[in-house]
Design a protein around this motif. Structure first.
Motif, PDB file in Angstrom:
ATOM      1  N   GLY A 183       0.820  -1.208   0.000  1.00 15.92           N
ATOM      2  CA  GLY A 183       0.000   0.000   0.000  1.00 15.92           C
ATOM      3  C   GLY A 183       0.851   1.255   0.000  1.00 15.92           C
ATOM      4  N   TRP A 184       1.916   1.207   0.776  1.00 16.54           N
ATOM      5  CA  TRP A 184       2.809   2.359   0.869  1.00 16.54           C
ATOM      6  C   TRP A 184       3.473   2.658  -0.484  1.00 16.54           C
ATOM      7  CZ3 TRP A 184       8.213   3.013   0.570  1.00 16.54           C
ATOM      8  CH2 TRP A 184       8.682   4.242   1.050  1.00 16.54           C
ATOM      9  N   VAL A 185       3.932   1.596  -1.131  1.00 19.93           N
ATOM     10  CA  VAL A 185       4.580   1.772  -2.434  1.00 19.93           C
ATOM     11  C   VAL A 185       3.561   2.249  -3.479  1.00 19.93           C
ATOM     12  CG1 VAL A 185       5.695   0.523  -4.323  1.00 19.93           C
ATOM     13  CG2 VAL A 185       6.458   0.173  -1.984  1.00 19.93           C
ATOM     14  N   ALA A 186       2.375   1.668  -3.441  1.00 17.54           N
ATOM     15  CA  ALA A 186       1.328   2.061  -4.406  1.00 17.54           C
ATOM     16  C   ALA A 186       0.992   3.542  -4.255  1.00 17.54           C
ATOM     17  CB  ALA A 186       0.083   1.212  -4.196  1.00 17.54           C
ATOM     18  N   GLN A 187       1.017   4.006  -3.026  1.00 14.41           N
ATOM     19  CA  GLN A 187       0.751   5.418  -2.776  1.00 14.41           C
ATOM     20  C   GLN A 187       1.874   6.286  -3.352  1.00 14.41           C
ATOM     21  OE1 GLN A 187       0.460   6.319   1.390  1.00 14.41           O
ATOM     22  NE2 GLN A 187      -1.187   7.765   0.998  1.00 14.41           N
ATOM     23  N   ARG A 188       3.090   5.832  -3.158  1.00 12.44           N
ATOM     24  CA  ARG A 188       4.234   6.576  -3.691  1.00 12.44           C
ATOM     25  C   ARG A 188       4.208   6.627  -5.216  1.00 12.44           C
ATOM     26  NH1 ARG A 188       9.225   5.599  -3.984  1.00 12.44           N
ATOM     27  NH2 ARG A 188       9.862   7.733  -4.202  1.00 12.44           N
ATOM     28  N   TRP A 189       3.632   5.597  -5.822  1.00 11.53           N
ATOM     29  CA  TRP A 189       3.530   5.571  -7.274  1.00 11.53           C
ATOM     30  C   TRP A 189       2.270   6.279  -7.767  1.00 11.53           C
ATOM     31  CZ3 TRP A 189       5.119  -0.279  -7.770  1.00 11.53           C
ATOM     32  CH2 TRP A 189       6.512  -0.376  -7.640  1.00 11.53           C
ATOM     33  N   HIS A 190       1.606   6.976  -6.875  1.00 17.71           N
ATOM     34  CA  HIS A 190       0.401   7.735  -7.211  1.00 17.71           C
ATOM     35  C   HIS A 190      -0.690   6.888  -7.816  1.00 17.71           C
ATOM     36  CE1 HIS A 190       2.508  11.353  -6.168  1.00 17.71           C
ATOM     37  NE2 HIS A 190       3.508  10.988  -6.953  1.00 17.71           N
ATOM     38  N   PHE A 191      -0.840   5.695  -7.286  1.00 20.26           N
ATOM     39  CA  PHE A 191      -1.973   4.889  -7.710  1.00 20.26           C
ATOM     40  C   PHE A 191      -3.248   5.515  -7.145  1.00 20.26           C
ATOM     41  CE2 PHE A 191      -0.950   0.627  -9.555  1.00 20.26           C
ATOM     42  CZ  PHE A 191       0.271   1.016 -10.036  1.00 20.26           C
ATOM     43  N   PRO A 192      -4.383   5.275  -7.807  1.00 20.95           N
ATOM     44  CA  PRO A 192      -5.631   5.839  -7.285  1.00 20.95           C
ATOM     45  C   PRO A 192      -5.854   5.373  -5.844  1.00 20.95           C
ATOM     46  CG  PRO A 192      -5.995   4.658  -9.355  1.00 20.95           C
ATOM     47  CD  PRO A 192      -4.578   4.458  -8.991  1.00 20.95           C
ATOM     48  N   PRO A 193      -6.408   6.251  -4.996  1.00 17.83           N
ATOM     49  CA  PRO A 193      -6.544   5.926  -3.576  1.00 17.83           C
ATOM     50  C   PRO A 193      -7.282   4.609  -3.309  1.00 17.83           C
ATOM     51  CG  PRO A 193      -7.280   8.181  -4.036  1.00 17.83           C
ATOM     52  CD  PRO A 193      -6.897   7.597  -5.339  1.00 17.83           C
ATOM     53  N   GLY A 194      -8.278   4.316  -4.142  1.00 17.22           N
ATOM     54  CA  GLY A 194      -9.014   3.055  -3.958  1.00 17.22           C
ATOM     55  C   GLY A 194      -8.100   1.853  -4.107  1.00 17.22           C
ATOM     56  N   LEU A 195      -7.250   1.903  -5.113  1.00 16.63           N
ATOM     57  CA  LEU A 195      -6.328   0.799  -5.376  1.00 16.63           C
ATOM     58  C   LEU A 195      -5.300   0.660  -4.246  1.00 16.63           C
ATOM     59  CD1 LEU A 195      -5.199  -1.402  -7.184  1.00 16.63           C
ATOM     60  CD2 LEU A 195      -4.153   0.324  -8.636  1.00 16.63           C
ATOM     61  N   VAL A 196      -4.834   1.803  -3.762  1.00 16.84           N
ATOM     62  CA  VAL A 196      -3.897   1.794  -2.629  1.00 16.84           C
ATOM     63  C   VAL A 196      -4.553   1.087  -1.439  1.00 16.84           C
ATOM     64  CG1 VAL A 196      -2.693   3.242  -0.932  1.00 16.84           C
ATOM     65  CG2 VAL A 196      -2.730   3.928  -3.347  1.00 16.84           C
ATOM     66  N   GLU A 197      -5.812   1.437  -1.200  1.00 18.04           N
ATOM     67  CA  GLU A 197      -6.506   0.865  -0.055  1.00 18.04           C
ATOM     68  C   GLU A 197      -6.732  -0.644  -0.212  1.00 18.04           C
ATOM     69  OE1 GLU A 197      -9.945   2.643   2.512  1.00 18.04           O
ATOM     70  OE2 GLU A 197     -10.810   1.486   0.884  1.00 18.04           O
ATOM     71  N   ILE A 198      -7.084  -1.063  -1.396  1.00 20.71           N
ATOM     72  CA  ILE A 198      -7.317  -2.502  -1.616  1.00 20.71           C
ATOM     73  C   ILE A 198      -6.039  -3.274  -1.295  1.00 20.71           C
ATOM     74  CG2 ILE A 198      -7.854  -4.287  -3.325  1.00 20.71           C
ATOM     75  CD1 ILE A 198      -9.508  -2.084  -4.811  1.00 20.71           C
ATOM     76  N   ILE A 199      -4.905  -2.771  -1.789  1.00 23.89           N
ATOM     77  CA  ILE A 199      -3.625  -3.448  -1.542  1.00 23.89           C
ATOM     78  C   ILE A 199      -3.317  -3.432  -0.043  1.00 23.89           C
ATOM     79  CG2 ILE A 199      -1.118  -3.318  -1.957  1.00 23.89           C
ATOM     80  CD1 ILE A 199      -1.799  -2.167  -4.765  1.00 23.89           C
ATOM     81  N   ASP A 200      -3.519  -2.293   0.565  1.00 21.03           N
ATOM     82  CA  ASP A 200      -3.203  -2.111   1.987  1.00 21.03           C
ATOM     83  C   ASP A 200      -4.086  -2.976   2.896  1.00 21.03           C
ATOM     84  OD1 ASP A 200      -1.996  -0.964   4.199  1.00 21.03           O
ATOM     85  OD2 ASP A 200      -3.371   0.732   4.269  1.00 21.03           O
ATOM     86  N   CYS A 201      -5.347  -3.118   2.535  1.00 18.99           N
ATOM     87  CA  CYS A 201      -6.328  -3.749   3.451  1.00 18.99           C
ATOM     88  C   CYS A 201      -6.774  -5.144   3.016  1.00 18.99           C
ATOM     89  CB  CYS A 201      -7.561  -2.862   3.585  1.00 18.99           C
ATOM     90  SG  CYS A 201      -7.234  -1.268   4.324  1.00 18.99           S
ATOM     91  N   HIS A 202      -6.090  -5.780   2.045  1.00 20.42           N
ATOM     92  CA  HIS A 202      -6.675  -7.028   1.545  1.00 20.42           C
ATOM     93  C   HIS A 202      -6.723  -8.142   2.598  1.00 20.42           C
ATOM     94  CE1 HIS A 202      -2.433  -7.919   0.330  1.00 20.42           C
ATOM     95  NE2 HIS A 202      -2.774  -9.184   0.497  1.00 20.42           N
ATOM     96  N   HIS A 203      -5.933  -8.024   3.666  1.00 19.44           N
ATOM     97  CA  HIS A 203      -6.043  -9.015   4.748  1.00 19.44           C
ATOM     98  C   HIS A 203      -6.884  -8.504   5.916  1.00 19.44           C
ATOM     99  CE1 HIS A 203      -3.470 -11.997   2.961  1.00 19.44           C
ATOM    100  NE2 HIS A 203      -2.588 -11.055   2.667  1.00 19.44           N
ATOM    101  N   GLN A 204      -7.264  -7.228   5.876  1.00 20.35           N
ATOM    102  CA  GLN A 204      -8.136  -6.643   6.914  1.00 20.35           C
ATOM    103  C   GLN A 204      -9.216  -5.813   6.225  1.00 20.35           C
ATOM    104  OE1 GLN A 204      -4.667  -4.703   8.736  1.00 20.35           O
ATOM    105  NE2 GLN A 204      -5.403  -5.540  10.671  1.00 20.35           N
ATOM    106  N   PRO A 205     -10.049  -6.481   5.441  1.00 17.80           N
ATOM    107  CA  PRO A 205     -10.985  -5.736   4.578  1.00 17.80           C
ATOM    108  C   PRO A 205     -11.972  -4.869   5.343  1.00 17.80           C
ATOM    109  CG  PRO A 205     -11.512  -8.088   4.597  1.00 17.80           C
ATOM    110  CD  PRO A 205     -10.191  -7.942   5.293  1.00 17.80           C
ATOM    111  N   HIS A 206     -12.179  -5.174   6.635  1.00 21.15           N
ATOM    112  CA  HIS A 206     -13.131  -4.370   7.408  1.00 21.15           C
ATOM    113  C   HIS A 206     -12.589  -2.959   7.687  1.00 21.15           C
ATOM    114  CE1 HIS A 206     -10.375  -6.298  10.169  1.00 21.15           C
ATOM    115  NE2 HIS A 206     -10.610  -5.346  11.029  1.00 21.15           N
ATOM    116  N   LEU A 207     -11.277  -2.741   7.436  1.00 24.47           N
ATOM    117  CA  LEU A 207     -10.706  -1.412   7.667  1.00 24.47           C
ATOM    118  C   LEU A 207     -10.836  -0.497   6.446  1.00 24.47           C
ATOM    119  CD1 LEU A 207      -7.421  -2.338   9.610  1.00 24.47           C
ATOM    120  CD2 LEU A 207      -9.648  -1.659  10.537  1.00 24.47           C
TER     121      LEU A 207
END
Ligand SMILES: [Fe+2]
Ligand SMILES: [Fe+2]
Length: 277
Positions: A183-207
């Protein structure tokens, strides 16, 4: 290793010799949030290897337009900028993915396929966008595997011996997991916020707050593909299904059976696609 040192190490990912040279140029294109469809189109078209890979991927069973997309421009129009941006990264890191962990590319392509099927079943407008998110969901594993090859191999050996999830080993050693790193890297690469969140939260989807449904889809895809035994994600276990994500998906048993049947057929086609790679 403390978090700051870890991130500083990862910051230098662009200078990694193991990543294909094209990725350096690509990151510059992706990093620019104002980049246009036309610029991306001409960037891809200027590289025959990249063009071939993108066309092969968009025509693969992952996206559900088999054999119907002939040009890069058509891909951009049909799939949209965000999807092609993600796809570009996906096809560029696939060699790195193969190097980082055997079976991870197969796991990722399997998840992308499953995610598209679930998204279609739910009636989501842009199933391809979820497919790309699923293709990239474990990108943090690629980064950890490339940046810290010895340590990451050791972590996997330890968790294998202790019969634990690789995720737990990552947390023990790095203090964070591949999901947060991705998620951190995706953010640095300016991925859309939704995509960053999916990567970041895929093991904690309730967050997930921005894209909870898509995060739930990727979470379920990961579980289905692991349960099916397709590819390898670092350990042989199937994570528990998050009850909030399951509720949000609102799938009946019959829906799920349908998805599993379609997944079985699609994965057979995916195997042919993977052999071609
Ligand atoms: Fe993961
Ligand atoms: Fe995964």
């Amino acid at each position: 290793m403390d978090y700051k040192t870890l991130l500083r190490e990862i910051e230098n990912i662009e200078s990694l010799p193991t990543l294909p040279g094209i990725l350096n140029k690509l990151l510059k294109v992706i990093e620019n949030p104002r980049v246009s469809l036309k610029e991306i189109g001409s960037f891809i078209s200027s590289d025959p290897v990249l063009t071939t890979r993108i066309l092969r991927a968009v025509n693969s069973p992952i996206y559900g337009f088999p054999g119907r997309i002939a040009t890069i421009n058509q891909s951009l129009v049909l799939l949209g900028l965000n999807v092609v941006r993600g796809l570009l990264l996906g096809v560029s890191v696939f060699e790195a993915m193969k190097k980082a962990m055997a079976g991870l590319w197969e796991h990722s392509v399997g998840c992308a396929t499953a995610a598209r099927l679930i998204a279609q079943k739910i009636g989501l407008k842009e199933p391809e966008e979820v497919a790309v998110a699923a293709l990239l969901h474990d990108i943090g594993k690629v980064i950890l595997g490339l940046k810290f090859p010895q340590e990451y191999r050791q972590i996997r050996q330890i968790v294998e011996k202790e019969q634990r999830f690789v995720l737990e080993g990552e947390r023990d050693y790095f203090g964070v997991t591949h999901a947060e790193i991705g998620g951190w890297v995706a953010q640095r690469w300016h991925f859309p916020p939704g995509l960053v969140e999916i990567i970041d939260c895929h093991h904690q989807p309730h967050l997930a707050r921005q894209a909870p449904l898509m995060t739930a889809i990727v979470h379920l895809s990961d579980i289905l593909v692991r349960a099916r035994g397709f590819g390898y994600a670092g350990d042989p276990f199937v994570p528990a299904l998050n009850p909030q994500a399951w509720e949000l998906l609102n799938l009946s048993d019959q829906d799920l059976r349908g998805i599993l049947n379609e997944l079985e057929d699609s994965l057979e086609m995916v195997v042919d696609f993977l052999v071609l790679e």
